[in-house]
Design a protein around this motif. Structure first.
Motif, PDB file in Angstrom:
ATOM      1  N   TYR A 163       0.813  -1.216   0.008  1.00  0.00           N
ATOM      2  CA  TYR A 163      -0.165   0.202  -0.114  1.00  0.00           C
ATOM      3  C   TYR A 163       0.744   1.189  -0.134  1.00  0.00           C
ATOM      4  O   TYR A 163       0.451   2.291   0.061  1.00  0.00           O
ATOM      5  N   THR A 178       9.498   6.426  13.882  1.00  0.00           N
ATOM      6  CA  THR A 178       8.559   5.459  13.269  1.00  0.00           C
ATOM      7  C   THR A 178       9.408   4.476  12.534  1.00  0.00           C
ATOM      8  O   THR A 178       9.965   5.026  11.558  1.00  0.00           O
ATOM      9  N   THR A 179       9.279   3.206  12.511  1.00  0.00           N
ATOM     10  CA  THR A 179      10.264   2.274  12.029  1.00  0.00           C
ATOM     11  C   THR A 179       9.534   1.176  11.576  1.00  0.00           C
ATOM     12  O   THR A 179       8.391   0.784  12.251  1.00  0.00           O
ATOM     13  N   ASN A 180      10.045   0.192  10.635  1.00  0.00           N
ATOM     14  CA  ASN A 180       9.417  -1.053  10.324  1.00  0.00           C
ATOM     15  C   ASN A 180      10.020  -2.026  11.291  1.00  0.00           C
ATOM     16  O   ASN A 180       9.737  -3.194  11.010  1.00  0.00           O
ATOM     17  N   SER A 210       5.578  -0.319  12.687  1.00  0.00           N
ATOM     18  CA  SER A 210       4.544  -0.442  11.936  1.00  0.00           C
ATOM     19  C   SER A 210       4.316  -1.861  11.645  1.00  0.00           C
ATOM     20  O   SER A 210       5.636  -2.503  11.290  1.00  0.00           O
ATOM     21  N   THR A 256      11.491   9.588  10.443  1.00  0.00           N
ATOM     22  CA  THR A 256      10.572   8.629   9.752  1.00  0.00           C
ATOM     23  C   THR A 256      11.500   8.532   8.503  1.00  0.00           C
ATOM     24  O   THR A 256      12.478   8.891   7.864  1.00  0.00           O
ATOM     25  N   GLY A 257      10.680   8.088   7.240  1.00  0.00           N
ATOM     26  CA  GLY A 257      11.146   7.807   5.972  1.00  0.00           C
ATOM     27  C   GLY A 257      10.121   7.562   4.940  1.00  0.00           C
ATOM     28  O   GLY A 257       8.774   7.486   5.163  1.00  0.00           O
ATOM     29  N   GLY A 258      10.304   6.578   4.027  1.00  0.00           N
ATOM     30  CA  GLY A 258      11.343   5.484   4.135  1.00  0.00           C
ATOM     31  C   GLY A 258      11.569   5.000   5.310  1.00  0.00           C
ATOM     32  O   GLY A 258      10.849   5.041   6.189  1.00  0.00           O
ATOM     33  N   GLU A 259      12.730   4.078   5.521  1.00  0.00           N
ATOM     34  CA  GLU A 259      13.076   3.561   6.865  1.00  0.00           C
ATOM     35  C   GLU A 259      13.981   4.281   7.435  1.00  0.00           C
ATOM     36  O   GLU A 259      15.120   4.114   6.773  1.00  0.00           O
ATOM     37  N   VAL A 302      -1.842  -0.766   9.342  1.00  0.00           N
ATOM     38  CA  VAL A 302      -2.835  -0.181   8.435  1.00  0.00           C
ATOM     39  C   VAL A 302      -3.858  -1.243   8.156  1.00  0.00           C
ATOM     40  O   VAL A 302      -3.665  -2.319   7.915  1.00  0.00           O
ATOM     41  N   MET A 346      -4.226   5.520   3.073  1.00  0.00           N
ATOM     42  CA  MET A 346      -4.570   6.927   2.243  1.00  0.00           C
ATOM     43  C   MET A 346      -4.100   6.847   0.754  1.00  0.00           C
ATOM     44  O   MET A 346      -3.052   6.126   0.370  1.00  0.00           O
ATOM     45  N   MET A 400       4.117   7.817   0.323  1.00  0.00           N
ATOM     46  CA  MET A 400       4.288   8.085   1.720  1.00  0.00           C
ATOM     47  C   MET A 400       5.435   8.078   2.264  1.00  0.00           C
ATOM     48  O   MET A 400       5.867   8.693   3.042  1.00  0.00           O
TER      49      MET A 400
END
Ligand code: SAM
Length: 379
Positions: free
Chosen positions: A76, A146-148, A170, A114-117, A210, A240, A374
């Motif tokens: 997404y 904010t990270t994966n 996430s 944030t990013g990207g990662e 999400v 989004m 995003m």
């Protein structure tokens, strides 16, 4: 004994790194004080005015995308074959520090990388380290990320050492196959190990998921129970319409009004006032005792209380996640060593902050509402 003070309130020509003796009557007997802020942070000649937009909203929250690159390709968020920015266009870590610090000087109290990662950017811990001086100086309330989660096992304790207290991870599913299908490249085990490392380092972890139609909609009860069982908040986000992802948004879109209604069949959801400075609205789940947030940019937009702006890794300032209007801050940043031009450019941009976004996902809007992904603006 020496006391360290925040000099922002004083109106004196003070050099950074020097030792000063308090001169006022009330301070006559007090100890020497050490200047902790740098010249760039503390421009006495022109302490910049705080940021207030045309709708009287104070801008106190800056989200910075430190790279557009990522080690995942969430369906997404990105298309499978993304082209990334040339490295020369991307701000150096020093430039990112200067830019963030200019916003802190203009009243930003919360910084999210944030990013990207963000954790795949080489040397990123040096940026956390340098920005943490604003926490120490009391000019910043929160430095966060904010990270994966893919790199968290490696970086969690360093993040904690640099003053990070809470992080967002996430995670859309606990099913390893589904996780691979959503992220295309990710491994669930690595992320779970990262989350465990973060908790062990003392970081409060919030999970962001999400809501994806037909993908994880049947798992949101389980995700809630798991997150709360692990002592973590969970926030569910509406998908989004950002960027061309090579497949229809309509297929992914699941209104959170429906998600909430379904969760309410299983749980007792009690509205609470809890806020983190972001757009989520929280409930307490009576059965788990945990907090559950909803971010609903489409079914109920939250623009009236927007306190945020976003910067990309090339120094482009977006005044709204859901609008195209932007301002180039890289040119004024690089034009001189002082921050005067930068402040002028930031002030001018804030006068253009729109009242809100107007995302729509329906059958008449087949194209993305916005061309940029995003990962460019930073989620
Ligand atoms: N790589 C980091 C991560 O995964 O958290 C930070 C960047 S990522 C773009 C930030 C957040 O944006 C993630 O929670 C991701 O799920 C969310 N996101 C990405 N594209 C989105 C979209 N089109 N709609 C809603 N959320 C999205």
């Amino acid at each position: 004994m020496r006391s360290v003070i925040n000099l922002s309130s004083l109106r004196l020509p003070i050099a950074p790194g020097k030792l000063y003796i308090a001169l006022s009557d009330q301070d006559r007997d007090s100890d020497p004080m050490t200047v902790t802020e740098t010249a760039a942070d503390f421009d006495l000649a022109a302490r910049p005015a705080p940021l207030v937009d045309p709708f009287n909203r104070a801008i106190t929250y800056l989200r910075v995308s430190v790279t557009d690159r990522c080690d995942f390709r969430c369906v997404y968020c990105m298309s499978e074959n993304m082209s990334f920015l040339p490295k020369a266009d991307v701000l150096t870590l020093e430039e990112l520090d200067r830019l963030c610090s200019a916003f802190v000087a203009k009243g930003v109290r919360k910084l999210r990388l944030t990013g990207g990662e963000p954790l795949v950017r080489r040397g990123i811990m040096t940026l956390f380290a340098s920005l943490s001086r604003h926490l120490a100086a009391g000019t910043l309330d929160e430095l966060t990320v904010t990270t994966n989660g893919s790199q968290l096992a490696r970086y969690a304790s360093e993040l904690a050492g640099h003053g990070v207290r809470r992080i967002n991870v996430s995670l859309d599913t606990l099913d390893p196959d589904k996780f691979r299908a959503i992220t295309r490249w990710g491994e669930l085990d690595k992320v779970l190990a990262g989350i465990a490392a973060a908790k062990a380092a003392g970081l409060a972890v919030k999970i962001n998921a999400v809501a994806l139609k037909g993908v994880n909609e049947d798992e949101l009860v389980r995700l809630t129970e798991w997150a709360h069982g692990e002592g973590m908040d969970l926030t569910i986000i509406e998908v989004m319409p950002l960027g061309d992802i090579g497949e229809g948004r309509l297929d992914q879109y699941l209104p959170l009004s429906m998600v909430r209604a379904r969760l309410a069949e299983r749980f007792t959801l009690e509205d609470i006032d809890y806020r983190t400075g972001g757009p989520a609205r929280y409930v307490r789940v009576a059965e788990t005792g945990g907090r559950l947030g909803f971010i609903t940019p489409l079914t109920h937009n939250f623009c009236e209380s927007c306190n945020r702006v976003r910067i990309t890794c090339t120094g482009t300032l977006f005044m709204c996640l859901g609008q195209e209007d932007a301002a180039d801050l890289r040119t004024p940043l690089r034009a001189s060593e002082g921050n005067e031009l930068l402040y002028v450019a930031i002030d001018e941009a804030i006068t253009r902050k729109p009242k809100g976004h107007d995302f729509v996902i329906d059958r008449r809007h087949k194209r993305p509402a916005l061309a940029r992904h995003m990962s460019v603006t930073g989620g």
